[in-house]
Scaffold this motif. Sequence first.
Motif, PDB file in Angstrom:
ATOM      1  N   ARG A  40      -4.975   0.818  -6.126  1.00  0.00           N
ATOM      2  CA  ARG A  40      -5.331   0.424  -4.997  1.00  0.00           C
ATOM      3  C   ARG A  40      -4.285  -0.448  -4.631  1.00  0.00           C
ATOM      4  O   ARG A  40      -3.838  -1.502  -5.328  1.00  0.00           O
ATOM      5  CB  ARG A  40      -6.796  -0.530  -5.086  1.00  0.00           C
ATOM      6  CG  ARG A  40      -7.863   0.698  -5.073  1.00  0.00           C
ATOM      7  CD  ARG A  40      -9.272  -0.042  -5.218  1.00  0.00           C
ATOM      8  NE  ARG A  40     -10.298   1.039  -4.974  1.00  0.00           N
ATOM      9  CZ  ARG A  40     -11.723   0.847  -5.293  1.00  0.00           C
ATOM     10  NH1 ARG A  40     -11.854  -0.682  -5.347  1.00  0.00           N
ATOM     11  NH2 ARG A  40     -12.401   1.637  -4.824  1.00  0.00           N
ATOM     12  N   LEU A 100      -3.338  -2.535   5.819  1.00  0.00           N
ATOM     13  CA  LEU A 100      -3.373  -1.020   5.266  1.00  0.00           C
ATOM     14  C   LEU A 100      -3.894  -1.237   3.913  1.00  0.00           C
ATOM     15  O   LEU A 100      -3.358  -1.748   2.840  1.00  0.00           O
ATOM     16  CB  LEU A 100      -2.152  -0.729   5.400  1.00  0.00           C
ATOM     17  CG  LEU A 100      -2.089   0.988   5.287  1.00  0.00           C
ATOM     18  CD1 LEU A 100      -2.826   1.662   6.187  1.00  0.00           C
ATOM     19  CD2 LEU A 100      -0.700   1.385   4.963  1.00  0.00           C
ATOM     20  N   LEU A 144      -5.312   1.137   0.614  1.00  0.00           N
ATOM     21  CA  LEU A 144      -5.176   2.339   0.130  1.00  0.00           C
ATOM     22  C   LEU A 144      -5.500   2.484  -1.112  1.00  0.00           C
ATOM     23  O   LEU A 144      -5.247   1.673  -1.971  1.00  0.00           O
ATOM     24  CB  LEU A 144      -3.908   3.310   0.724  1.00  0.00           C
ATOM     25  CG  LEU A 144      -2.717   2.632  -0.036  1.00  0.00           C
ATOM     26  CD1 LEU A 144      -2.207   3.344  -1.218  1.00  0.00           C
ATOM     27  CD2 LEU A 144      -1.494   2.898   1.002  1.00  0.00           C
ATOM     28  N   GLU A 145      -5.849   3.823  -1.613  1.00  0.00           N
ATOM     29  CA  GLU A 145      -6.171   4.089  -3.070  1.00  0.00           C
ATOM     30  C   GLU A 145      -5.688   5.299  -3.272  1.00  0.00           C
ATOM     31  O   GLU A 145      -5.792   6.630  -2.633  1.00  0.00           O
ATOM     32  CB  GLU A 145      -7.834   4.129  -3.083  1.00  0.00           C
ATOM     33  CG  GLU A 145      -8.243   4.511  -4.204  1.00  0.00           C
ATOM     34  CD  GLU A 145      -9.750   4.617  -4.484  1.00  0.00           C
ATOM     35  OE1 GLU A 145     -10.509   3.714  -4.430  1.00  0.00           O
ATOM     36  OE2 GLU A 145     -10.312   5.758  -4.290  1.00  0.00           O
ATOM     37  N   LEU A 187      -4.886  10.467  -1.502  1.00  0.00           N
ATOM     38  CA  LEU A 187      -4.801   9.191  -0.793  1.00  0.00           C
ATOM     39  C   LEU A 187      -6.222   8.890   0.085  1.00  0.00           C
ATOM     40  O   LEU A 187      -6.606   9.584   0.714  1.00  0.00           O
ATOM     41  CB  LEU A 187      -3.761   8.965   0.158  1.00  0.00           C
ATOM     42  CG  LEU A 187      -2.238   9.136  -0.605  1.00  0.00           C
ATOM     43  CD1 LEU A 187      -1.302   8.674   0.556  1.00  0.00           C
ATOM     44  CD2 LEU A 187      -1.833   8.366  -1.588  1.00  0.00           C
ATOM     45  N   VAL A 235      -7.389   6.098   2.717  1.00  0.00           N
ATOM     46  CA  VAL A 235      -6.397   4.963   3.512  1.00  0.00           C
ATOM     47  C   VAL A 235      -7.460   4.408   4.542  1.00  0.00           C
ATOM     48  O   VAL A 235      -8.298   5.146   5.353  1.00  0.00           O
ATOM     49  CB  VAL A 235      -5.321   5.658   4.103  1.00  0.00           C
ATOM     50  CG1 VAL A 235      -4.625   4.323   4.989  1.00  0.00           C
ATOM     51  CG2 VAL A 235      -4.514   6.160   3.152  1.00  0.00           C
ATOM     52  N   ASN A 237      -7.042   1.580   7.699  1.00  0.00           N
ATOM     53  CA  ASN A 237      -5.865   1.278   8.479  1.00  0.00           C
ATOM     54  C   ASN A 237      -6.596   0.037   9.549  1.00  0.00           C
ATOM     55  O   ASN A 237      -7.129   0.490  10.520  1.00  0.00           O
ATOM     56  CB  ASN A 237      -4.899   2.152   9.186  1.00  0.00           C
ATOM     57  CG  ASN A 237      -3.783   1.661   9.845  1.00  0.00           C
ATOM     58  OD1 ASN A 237      -3.625   0.281   9.784  1.00  0.00           O
ATOM     59  ND2 ASN A 237      -3.111   2.352  10.431  1.00  0.00           N
ATOM     60  N   GLU A 273       1.777   2.750  10.497  1.00  0.00           N
ATOM     61  CA  GLU A 273       1.512   3.904   9.232  1.00  0.00           C
ATOM     62  C   GLU A 273       2.646   3.930   8.473  1.00  0.00           C
ATOM     63  O   GLU A 273       3.837   3.972   8.604  1.00  0.00           O
ATOM     64  CB  GLU A 273       1.272   5.135  10.152  1.00  0.00           C
ATOM     65  CG  GLU A 273      -0.025   5.006  11.053  1.00  0.00           C
ATOM     66  CD  GLU A 273      -0.113   6.200  12.100  1.00  0.00           C
ATOM     67  OE1 GLU A 273       1.065   6.768  12.259  1.00  0.00           O
ATOM     68  OE2 GLU A 273      -1.262   6.476  12.568  1.00  0.00           O
ATOM     69  N   VAL A 296      -2.876   8.370   9.592  1.00  0.00           N
ATOM     70  CA  VAL A 296      -4.172   8.259   8.511  1.00  0.00           C
ATOM     71  C   VAL A 296      -5.295   7.806   9.130  1.00  0.00           C
ATOM     72  O   VAL A 296      -5.862   6.758   8.901  1.00  0.00           O
ATOM     73  CB  VAL A 296      -3.715   7.102   7.448  1.00  0.00           C
ATOM     74  CG1 VAL A 296      -2.526   7.615   6.524  1.00  0.00           C
ATOM     75  CG2 VAL A 296      -3.060   5.956   8.257  1.00  0.00           C
ATOM     76  N   PRO A 307     -12.894   6.075   4.655  1.00  0.00           N
ATOM     77  CA  PRO A 307     -11.424   5.876   4.656  1.00  0.00           C
ATOM     78  C   PRO A 307     -11.038   7.649   5.010  1.00  0.00           C
ATOM     79  O   PRO A 307     -11.797   8.548   4.817  1.00  0.00           O
ATOM     80  CB  PRO A 307     -11.282   5.890   2.896  1.00  0.00           C
ATOM     81  CG  PRO A 307     -12.599   5.317   2.467  1.00  0.00           C
ATOM     82  CD  PRO A 307     -13.495   5.843   3.456  1.00  0.00           C
ATOM     83  N   THR A 348      -9.026  10.669   4.166  1.00  0.00           N
ATOM     84  CA  THR A 348      -8.621  11.400   2.830  1.00  0.00           C
ATOM     85  C   THR A 348      -7.948  12.486   3.119  1.00  0.00           C
ATOM     86  O   THR A 348      -7.881  13.441   2.147  1.00  0.00           O
ATOM     87  CB  THR A 348      -9.864  11.493   1.686  1.00  0.00           C
ATOM     88  OG1 THR A 348     -10.729  12.386   2.572  1.00  0.00           O
ATOM     89  CG2 THR A 348     -10.466  10.239   1.271  1.00  0.00           C
ATOM     90  N   LEU A 352       5.392   1.563   2.279  1.00  0.00           N
ATOM     91  CA  LEU A 352       4.364   0.745   3.331  1.00  0.00           C
ATOM     92  C   LEU A 352       5.473  -0.569   3.680  1.00  0.00           C
ATOM     93  O   LEU A 352       6.506  -0.784   2.965  1.00  0.00           O
ATOM     94  CB  LEU A 352       3.207   0.241   2.477  1.00  0.00           C
ATOM     95  CG  LEU A 352       2.609   1.122   1.548  1.00  0.00           C
ATOM     96  CD1 LEU A 352       1.365   0.489   0.853  1.00  0.00           C
ATOM     97  CD2 LEU A 352       1.992   2.340   2.430  1.00  0.00           C
TER      98      LEU A 352
END
Length: 364
Positions: free
Chosen positions: A138, A215, A217-218, A225, A227, A229, A234, A247, A265, A267, A279
């Motif tokens: 994460r 942001l 995310l995992e 992913l 996400v 946001n 992005e 995303v 999220p 995906t 990022l």
Amino acid sequence: MIRTSRISRAGRPPAHLPGASRFRRAAPYGLPVGWGVLAVAWKFGCPLARQPGMPVRILTSAVFLAVGAGLLLVARRRLRRELAGARAVAEATQQVLLRPPPARLDGLALAAGQLSASRGATVGGDLYEAVATPYGVRVVIGDVRGHGLAALGAVVAVLGSFREAAHDEAELGGVLRRLERALQRHLRERARDEHPAAGGGAPAHPVAEEFVTLLLLEVRPDGRLAVLNCGHPEPYRLGDRVERLAVGEPLPPLGVLPLPAALVPDTGVRLLPGETLVLYTDGAEEARDRRGRFFALEAALARGGERAPEALVGQVREALLRHTGGRLADDVALLALRNDRVRVPAQPAEPGLRRPRPAPSTHC
């Protein structure tokens, strides 16, 4: 039993006594001050110094100039020591608050870099962190409204909450709600400290307080992913080409409006083995040169090619400094992670091998 005296054998107090500390601070000024006392005594107490004549005036001026130069040199040396100590404390604070991510984390190669817009500061209003959890790696990156030391309170609140919630919450939406509550507590405490007469309530106009674009995310074991946001730029994905990832619909920044009831999220993006995800905070894209031209972040990433994350982050930082001449208008944070997980294809059966037949049934 032997008792130790508070006075050393040389007759000097130990270093931890208040008198010893004051003596150490005043000792460098002893010689210039002594020269100054002698010069004043010579000027007003010696008849020769009061006689007219150019040689005497030159000698008197030289003595006072030497005393003044000595005082300035001592003060300069002390200020340099204090500045070096302050920088050491700032670097230690950055290592604790905005610690660099590990070089490798659960099959991912990571690197991060940060530039502060405040002169002489090593920390600012940007934040990032990456942790390995049972739910995947994460990652969070965010930008607090404003920059410099004034934004550190919100950075501490969000990062501290993320480092706990990332391990505790099974759903990514639960992590984001924990970050929102942590920021709200920080805003209430700041409002109570700045306006004690208000009774410690929530700020009447949240937009006027800090808010955080973020942001979250995992990276799951298969490279998928997830996400969320909150008004943040992005990310870019570097593979066969450089592409900016869409995303999903962005949520409002934390601290401006409450989060919606449902946090689902996005995906729809996968990070394949060998691909890199970059990022960043908006200070990278909004950096301008002397002519007012914006920094071309996508072109800088394209020039990075297939470099390792550390080399890629270093190259972008150098390009940013060249473009702005070292004069940044906003803090900049960069975080790059590359999927180094190996995809193992299905192994075909070797020729000549047969599957064992099931044993015949003994029941009639």
